[in-house]
Design a protein around this motif. Sequence first.
Motif, PDB file in Angstrom:
ATOM      1  N   LYS A 173      13.159  65.907  66.862  1.00 48.63           N
ATOM      2  CA  LYS A 173      12.752  64.706  65.967  1.00 48.63           C
ATOM      3  C   LYS A 173      13.113  65.588  64.588  1.00 48.63           C
ATOM      4  O   LYS A 173      13.391  65.526  64.076  1.00 48.63           O
ATOM      5  N   LEU A 174      12.890  67.238  64.546  1.00 54.03           N
ATOM      6  CA  LEU A 174      12.647  67.949  63.433  1.00 54.03           C
ATOM      7  C   LEU A 174      13.921  68.901  63.430  1.00 54.03           C
ATOM      8  O   LEU A 174      14.016  68.941  62.282  1.00 54.03           O
ATOM      9  N   THR A 175      14.581  68.942  65.144  1.00 48.72           N
ATOM     10  CA  THR A 175      15.980  70.005  64.915  1.00 48.72           C
ATOM     11  C   THR A 175      16.890  69.002  64.506  1.00 48.72           C
ATOM     12  O   THR A 175      18.066  69.470  64.523  1.00 48.72           O
ATOM     13  N   ARG A 176      16.507  67.319  65.028  1.00 49.20           N
ATOM     14  CA  ARG A 176      17.605  66.416  65.167  1.00 49.20           C
ATOM     15  C   ARG A 176      18.617  67.447  66.325  1.00 49.20           C
ATOM     16  O   ARG A 176      19.753  67.187  66.408  1.00 49.20           O
ATOM     17  N   LYS A 177      17.993  67.801  67.587  1.00 50.43           N
ATOM     18  CA  LYS A 177      18.908  68.091  68.727  1.00 50.43           C
ATOM     19  C   LYS A 177      19.330  66.955  69.907  1.00 50.43           C
ATOM     20  O   LYS A 177      17.657  67.136  70.233  1.00 50.43           O
ATOM     21  N   PRO A 178      19.779  66.511  70.216  1.00 48.82           N
ATOM     22  CA  PRO A 178      20.173  65.514  71.124  1.00 48.82           C
ATOM     23  C   PRO A 178      19.369  66.016  72.721  1.00 48.82           C
ATOM     24  O   PRO A 178      19.320  65.314  73.701  1.00 48.82           O
ATOM     25  N   GLY A 179      19.934  67.633  72.493  1.00 47.80           N
ATOM     26  CA  GLY A 179      19.466  67.672  74.180  1.00 47.80           C
ATOM     27  C   GLY A 179      18.539  68.009  74.470  1.00 47.80           C
ATOM     28  O   GLY A 179      17.434  67.854  75.897  1.00 47.80           O
ATOM     29  N   ASP A 180      17.602  68.286  73.153  1.00 45.85           N
ATOM     30  CA  ASP A 180      15.581  68.026  73.095  1.00 45.85           C
ATOM     31  C   ASP A 180      15.283  67.137  73.798  1.00 45.85           C
ATOM     32  O   ASP A 180      14.315  66.716  74.072  1.00 45.85           O
ATOM     33  N   ALA A 181      15.953  66.050  72.958  1.00 41.78           N
ATOM     34  CA  ALA A 181      15.949  65.040  72.720  1.00 41.78           C
ATOM     35  C   ALA A 181      15.766  63.972  74.515  1.00 41.78           C
ATOM     36  O   ALA A 181      14.373  63.223  74.752  1.00 41.78           O
ATOM     37  N   MET A 197      13.667  63.103  54.551  1.00 37.52           N
ATOM     38  CA  MET A 197      13.685  63.326  55.426  1.00 37.52           C
ATOM     39  C   MET A 197      14.218  62.617  56.158  1.00 37.52           C
ATOM     40  O   MET A 197      13.991  61.773  56.363  1.00 37.52           O
ATOM     41  N   THR A 198      15.236  62.628  56.468  1.00 33.72           N
ATOM     42  CA  THR A 198      15.832  61.633  57.347  1.00 33.72           C
ATOM     43  C   THR A 198      15.360  61.536  58.562  1.00 33.72           C
ATOM     44  O   THR A 198      15.805  63.098  58.925  1.00 33.72           O
ATOM     45  N   SER A 199      14.800  60.232  59.400  1.00 30.19           N
ATOM     46  CA  SER A 199      14.083  60.666  60.380  1.00 30.19           C
ATOM     47  C   SER A 199      14.980  60.492  62.057  1.00 30.19           C
ATOM     48  O   SER A 199      16.091  60.167  61.432  1.00 30.19           O
ATOM     49  N   CYS A 200      14.935  61.253  62.762  1.00 30.49           N
ATOM     50  CA  CYS A 200      15.661  61.080  63.892  1.00 30.49           C
ATOM     51  C   CYS A 200      14.689  61.178  65.446  1.00 30.49           C
ATOM     52  O   CYS A 200      14.417  62.076  65.579  1.00 30.49           O
ATOM     53  N   TRP A 201      14.837  60.396  66.079  1.00 32.09           N
ATOM     54  CA  TRP A 201      14.448  60.708  67.660  1.00 32.09           C
ATOM     55  C   TRP A 201      12.641  60.596  67.147  1.00 32.09           C
ATOM     56  O   TRP A 201      12.193  61.298  67.754  1.00 32.09           O
ATOM     57  N   LYS A 202      12.319  59.565  66.074  1.00 32.12           N
ATOM     58  CA  LYS A 202      10.878  59.916  66.584  1.00 32.12           C
ATOM     59  C   LYS A 202      10.436  59.271  67.884  1.00 32.12           C
ATOM     60  O   LYS A 202      10.618  58.326  68.005  1.00 32.12           O
ATOM     61  N   TRP A 203       9.477  59.581  68.841  1.00 35.56           N
ATOM     62  CA  TRP A 203       8.781  58.548  69.371  1.00 35.56           C
ATOM     63  C   TRP A 203       7.023  59.096  69.335  1.00 35.56           C
ATOM     64  O   TRP A 203       7.174  59.997  69.477  1.00 35.56           O
ATOM     65  N   THR A 204       6.859  57.705  69.466  1.00 37.08           N
ATOM     66  CA  THR A 204       5.379  58.062  69.459  1.00 37.08           C
ATOM     67  C   THR A 204       4.634  58.529  70.463  1.00 37.08           C
ATOM     68  O   THR A 204       3.453  58.964  69.881  1.00 37.08           O
ATOM     69  N   ALA A 205       4.470  58.588  70.853  1.00 35.11           N
ATOM     70  CA  ALA A 205       4.381  58.260  72.255  1.00 35.11           C
ATOM     71  C   ALA A 205       3.102  59.503  71.968  1.00 35.11           C
ATOM     72  O   ALA A 205       2.309  60.115  72.031  1.00 35.11           O
TER      73      ALA A 205
END
Length: 225
Positions: free
Chosen positions: A78-86, A1-9
């Motif tokens: 991260k899971l849906t790749r939606k920048p609005g949520d990020a 799966m291509t990762s997107c906008w992971k934030w560890t926090a």
Amino acid sequence: MTSCWKWTAAAAIVAAAPSQAATPRELLVQAAFQTTDEDQALQLVNQAIAQAEAGLQANPRDREAYFQHAMGIGYRAKLTRKPGDAKQSRRMLEQYVLQNPRDPEAQLAIGGWHLDAIADGFLAATVLGAKKDMGVTGIDRSVQFGGDRAFFKGFAAMMHIRLEPKNVAVARGLAEQAARAPTPTPLDRIAKRDAEAMLIPLRAGDGKAAAQLARRLLPFGRLDD
């Protein structure tokens, strides 16, 4: 799966077994660290968001519900790749940090938000406005404010080596501290175990291998299985 906008926090929580009584914290940790199926992870994240929203409806000043809501939205991004949520999660986390500047969990979350976006590549970082210096500042402050707990030192070590695979010394120093640190919560024990695993390539001076391992150990890294 291509990762997107992971934030560890977001990893900031107590691990727990699946349960109807699981809190948003526990649900998010299960999704991020214990689940290998993307659909199941998203289901857990949505459940956590719904529970956090219910908590905020019952008490708009519930800090825990607010924080977990922000984390959940970021995980959903991260899971849906939606920048609005990020972007929404970033705004919520920034507000939380303003109100709680010495909260190590909050600092780790906002620092991880920036560094995870950068780790996902130039396009994601550009679209989301991620900044390396803000990310490093956040994770370093989490170590500063987090006392001797393994959690903050361990996750900072992984994020540092993922960001700069050649900077083995910094990551190794943090991982060595995490491996010796107290583990008052289940998540601290996870971080200590991960730090011990990271020390194998770090002590060998292999930053590239350590960075690859860090990507697997950080939130949702197991979804690549």
